[in-house]
Scaffold this active site. Structure first.
Site, PDB file in Angstrom:
ATOM      1  CD  GLU A  41     -45.051-104.916  26.526  1.00 50.43           C
ATOM      2  OE1 GLU A  41     -45.426-105.248  25.378  1.00 50.43           O
ATOM      3  OE2 GLU A  41     -44.624-105.714  27.367  1.00 50.43           O
ATOM      4  CG  ASP A  70     -50.992 -93.606  21.140  1.00 48.12           C
ATOM      5  OD1 ASP A  70     -49.776 -93.375  21.288  1.00 48.12           O
ATOM      6  OD2 ASP A  70     -51.422 -94.411  20.309  1.00 48.12           O
ATOM      7  CE  LYS A 174     -48.018 -78.983  17.289  1.00 49.25           C
ATOM      8  NZ  LYS A 174     -46.754 -79.616  17.712  1.00 49.25           N
TER       9      LYS A 174
END
Length: 198
Positions: A41, A70, A174
């Protein structure tokens, strides 16, 4: 040496492999070593907190060195949204197309000079309970008024750097400028130093 990547996103896995494999790390997606129903989570309020939660969760489940990131899009005109909710901006169960459509709707009446945004990436590598590396990277850009390009994933077709979107760049282009590329470059240097000290 094996390094578990705490993600089910194959595009992220490709980016991590490109940058870390020259150091001798074999980057293995979590699906190959973890039960398919294992979910960590992401309850953090920052990218760094969520990266730590994912890396430590998979490390504790496998006992193997684990790296997690993240990342997300922070749009100034939207007060930093979608931020840590980037992947589920349009709601649970929705995909990148839905997220991009929502972003275009939210930005419809925002003038060009106020369409500034940045991609942010936090990376956490866990080698032990007290042996942790953390890195961050960011890339400044603007939000386009329509999709551009076929490469990339997520918000890449809407995120413009100069005259081109992330989805119009190849992998090497990139990596050189992206938030994840910059965070991974910082991680590469830390891991290189770590290897030299062994």
């Amino acid at each position: 040496m094996k390094l578990i990547l705490a993600t089910k996103n194959k595009h992220k896995a490709e980016e991590f492999c490109r940058i870390l494999s020259p150091l001798g790390w074999q980057v293995i997606p979590q699906d190959e070593v973890c039960p398919p129903d294992l979910e960590i989570e992401e309850t953090g309020s920052t990218f760094a907190e969520n990266a730590f939660l994912k890396a430590m969760g998979i490390y504790r489940a496998t006992g193997l060195p684990t790296v997690a990131d993240d990342s997300g899009l922070c749009v100034d005109a939207l007060g930093g949204a979608p931020g840590v909710y980037s992947a589920r901006y349009a709601g649970e169960g929705h995909n990148s197309d839905d997220n991009n459509k929502k972003l275009l709707r939210e930005m419809e009446h925002v003038p060009d000079e106020k369409r500034t945004a940045r991609f942010v990436c936090a990376i956490c590598a866990v080698f032990g309970e007290g042996d942790i590396l953390r890195c961050e990277g960011a890339c400044e850009g603007t939000i386009a008024r329509c999709l551009h390009g076929q490469n990339g994933f997520g918000y890449d077709p809407l995120f413009m750097v100069g005259e081109r979107s992330f989805a119009e760049l190849d992998g090497a282009e990139k990596d050189a400028i992206s938030h994840r590329g910059r965070a991974l470059a910082a991680l590469y240097e830390k891991m290189k130093s770590r290897k030299e000290e062994e």
